[in-house]
Design a protein around this motif. Sequence first.
Motif, PDB file in Angstrom:
ATOM      1  N   UNK A   1       0.832  -1.192   0.000  1.00 54.40           N
ATOM      2  CA  UNK A   1       0.000   0.000   0.000  1.00 54.40           C
ATOM      3  C   UNK A   1       0.878   1.258   0.000  1.00 54.40           C
ATOM      4  N   UNK A   2       0.811   2.059  -1.067  1.00 48.16           N
ATOM      5  CA  UNK A   2       1.690   3.242  -1.130  1.00 48.16           C
ATOM      6  C   UNK A   2       1.407   4.252  -0.022  1.00 48.16           C
ATOM      7  N   UNK A   3       0.130   4.396   0.367  1.00 51.55           N
ATOM      8  CA  UNK A   3      -0.207   5.365   1.419  1.00 51.55           C
ATOM      9  C   UNK A   3       0.419   4.929   2.741  1.00 51.55           C
ATOM     10  N   UNK A   4       0.270   3.642   3.021  1.00 54.73           N
ATOM     11  CA  UNK A   4       0.861   3.057   4.221  1.00 54.73           C
ATOM     12  C   UNK A   4       2.395   3.234   4.192  1.00 54.73           C
ATOM     13  N   UNK A   5       2.988   2.975   3.002  1.00 54.85           N
ATOM     14  CA  UNK A   5       4.441   3.091   2.864  1.00 54.85           C
ATOM     15  C   UNK A   5       4.890   4.520   3.153  1.00 54.85           C
ATOM     16  N   UNK A   6       4.133   5.494   2.609  1.00 55.95           N
ATOM     17  CA  UNK A   6       4.488   6.896   2.841  1.00 55.95           C
ATOM     18  C   UNK A   6       4.426   7.221   4.328  1.00 55.95           C
ATOM     19  N   UNK A   7       3.376   6.715   4.983  1.00 58.57           N
ATOM     20  CA  UNK A   7       3.231   6.966   6.426  1.00 58.57           C
ATOM     21  C   UNK A   7       4.420   6.410   7.194  1.00 58.57           C
ATOM     22  N   UNK A   8       4.784   5.161   6.876  1.00 57.22           N
ATOM     23  CA  UNK A   8       5.913   4.531   7.569  1.00 57.22           C
ATOM     24  C   UNK A   8       7.178   5.335   7.344  1.00 57.22           C
ATOM     25  N   UNK A   9       7.361   5.822   6.101  1.00 52.97           N
ATOM     26  CA  UNK A   9       8.565   6.595   5.797  1.00 52.97           C
ATOM     27  C   UNK A   9       8.589   7.900   6.576  1.00 52.97           C
ATOM     28  N   UNK A  10       7.460   8.610   6.588  1.00 55.93           N
ATOM     29  CA  UNK A  10       7.431   9.912   7.259  1.00 55.93           C
ATOM     30  C   UNK A  10       7.631   9.735   8.768  1.00 55.93           C
ATOM     31  N   UNK A  11       6.930   8.751   9.357  1.00 54.61           N
ATOM     32  CA  UNK A  11       7.105   8.531  10.796  1.00 54.61           C
ATOM     33  C   UNK A  11       8.538   8.101  11.091  1.00 54.61           C
ATOM     34  N   UNK A  12       9.061   7.206  10.274  1.00 55.60           N
ATOM     35  CA  UNK A  12      10.391   6.656  10.536  1.00 55.60           C
ATOM     36  C   UNK A  12      11.497   7.667  10.367  1.00 55.60           C
ATOM     37  N   UNK A  13      11.342   8.573   9.408  1.00 56.09           N
ATOM     38  CA  UNK A  13      12.438   9.499   9.113  1.00 56.09           C
ATOM     39  C   UNK A  13      12.255  10.837   9.812  1.00 56.09           C
TER      40      UNK A  13
ATOM     41  N   UNK B   1      18.264  10.948   9.184  1.00 55.66           N
ATOM     42  CA  UNK B   1      17.945  11.718   7.976  1.00 55.66           C
ATOM     43  C   UNK B   1      18.993  12.800   7.738  1.00 55.66           C
ATOM     44  N   UNK B   2      19.351  13.515   8.815  1.00 56.62           N
ATOM     45  CA  UNK B   2      20.329  14.597   8.671  1.00 56.62           C
ATOM     46  C   UNK B   2      21.720  14.058   8.362  1.00 56.62           C
ATOM     47  N   UNK B   3      22.037  12.894   8.923  1.00 60.52           N
ATOM     48  CA  UNK B   3      23.348  12.285   8.656  1.00 60.52           C
ATOM     49  C   UNK B   3      23.483  11.955   7.167  1.00 60.52           C
ATOM     50  N   UNK B   4      22.465  11.305   6.618  1.00 56.38           N
ATOM     51  CA  UNK B   4      22.502  10.996   5.181  1.00 56.38           C
ATOM     52  C   UNK B   4      22.507  12.283   4.359  1.00 56.38           C
ATOM     53  N   UNK B   5      21.659  13.243   4.767  1.00 56.61           N
ATOM     54  CA  UNK B   5      21.563  14.494   4.019  1.00 56.61           C
ATOM     55  C   UNK B   5      22.909  15.205   3.971  1.00 56.61           C
TER      56      UNK B   5
END
Lengths: 363, 322
Positions: free
Chosen positions: A35-47, A57-61
């Motif tokens: 589910x792309x919506x679910x995936x987006x949620x997981x990404x936003x919460x996780x990052x 996130x800042x380390x990679x950035x």
Amino acid sequence: MQPLPKWADATLVPLLSILIAFAISGVVILAIGKDPVEATKVMVTGALGSTYGWGYTLYYATSFTFTGLAVAVAFHAGLFNIGGEGQATLGGLGVALVLLHMAWPHWSLALLAAMAGAMAFGAAWALLPAWLQARRGSHIVITTIMFNFIAAALLNYILVNVLRPTGQMDPATARFAADLALPKLHEMLGWLGIPFARRTPANLGLVVALAAAVLVWGLLWHTRLGFQLRAFGKSEPAARYAGISPVRVTLYAMLISGALAGLMAVNTVMGEQQRLVMNAAGGAGFIGIAVALMGRSHPLGVVLAALLFGFLYQGGAEMAIWMQIPRELIVVIQALVILFTGALDNMVRMPVAWAFRLLRGGR
Amino acid sequence: MDVAAILSILEGTIRLSTPLLLACLAGLFSERAGVFDIGLEGKMLIAAFFSAAVAALAGSAWVGLAAGVAAALVLAVIHGLASITFRGNQLIAGVAINFLAAGLTVLVAENWFRLGGRTPSLSGEARFQGLTLPLTETLAGVPLLGPFWGTVISGHALLAYLAFLAVPATWWILYRTRFGLRLRAVGENPAAVDTAGISVVALRYAAVMICGLLCGLAGVYLATALSAGFVKDMSGGRGFIALAALIFAKWRPWSAMGATLLFGFLQSVATRFPRLDLGIVVVPAQFIDALPYLLTVVILAGFVGKAIPPRAGGTAYVKEHG
């Protein structure tokens, strides 16, 4: 035909391109039955949902800012430096040599020396391709690709046969002295009284990266060399006619580009791993291409694009853990961003220009 | 080193040169028509995956071949759209295609097979087996020639022979047909071709599609003949070695065969002798790995003759307005 307004060219076209790239990525996620919506949620919460996520996130950035700036500087001079990966690898070697073979009284001095080492080695790895392009007319894209492979083989050889401590199995250098570790982001924010997750790799390298972005901006738009570089990138014959030496501009642009790519090692090798390992650049050199394209080669754009890719990287890792979507999804998104912002740019621009013409004509 | 060892290195040379040769000829068609292609690697990789995956599912190497080539052709169309139709940067399009293939192959492999980004091992009909050429039995008793024919020349998969036959075919197409003349012209001076009333766009698309076909065959060979199945990133830089070989060969078919045989030989030696002891010095394996790239840089530096690419390479053709 009237050209697009400047603001539309700088913001609307790249935003549309990213939207298309993300839409296709969503279709890919659907196609593998998630589910792309679910995936987006997981990404936003996780990052972005916790200071822990932000730390990664800042380390990679930070890494992507360095490599993105490297590609961007070369782009301004009309050069496509695909060699960021190799230059960052060599930068890591520079950092390791400086930190392993000299005794430093304080981490701040060691940082300056490590930066010098990283920049010198990264620039040196860009020098020969630059010289071959400027003097021999051999294509810089081909030579920098070749130099990436040569760098990988060289690092492999050096780690296995030269820098590996006796008795150690894995091909890596010894650890650097513990007191040379860079301050982590949570320590730095702690000085200001801001609480931040402790176990993240974000470090002082972030500040170095932001400073580098400001310096690149100053260099490109407020120095003579920057002007020459951009003039050469826009039109080589015009630059030549104005007395700008193509050899000099090519060499300077690539040396600066290589030095910036090399600097990435300050964030990863000195800031996080504390030793030099195999494949130290880890593909960040290539992500720099996507970052520079998306950021329209402007330092501010590069920083923002690097942040987006940092988010994708950390979010992708979380997605791999929680949703069993392989991390390679991020490689696909990266490819789509490069494709739409870099290669299919005109496909996005044409309808936008057409829409603007229609709007103007309607009046 | 005995005769058997030499024969086995030469046999390995043919085996390892085949994917390089197919990819190198692929690049030759594209670049001779004026379209730079650093996406050889990606097209090879995606063909390797889809050929192995479909061969595993269908149980037939031939169905796998069709799927692999089709996948490579899809990427070739994307390259054509970006660099011919929308006049984008050909190099950036190539970079995108490489990443697209690297990501998609693992993503789909994991989704279809759940084997950590690989396909099941292929066996029997699902794999291209080695062919025994005629005369092998007859010559078996002849000293030197017999073992040479039996080990080095005979026993390869059909695609390997196809690759080496593609060399004279490419030469003939480029230098003896009208299509070849036009193809070379469009890489040197597209405006002249356009003036003659021939479509630059159609010619370049044809070249890009031939490139896709040959890259596809290279990938199919990798996954269904050289190995028995797909593993993550299995092209392992071969697309770039092919690119190096193309420069080494100065964009000529027969020289392309020479260059890829040389690089295949180096790979074969490196596989057999991880540490090459020459008596005076021990050559590390990493040096042999890097040798194709080092040689290309030397060539590019102009120390061994100048390599001049097709003149209109890398630029999109814009028709003049009447």
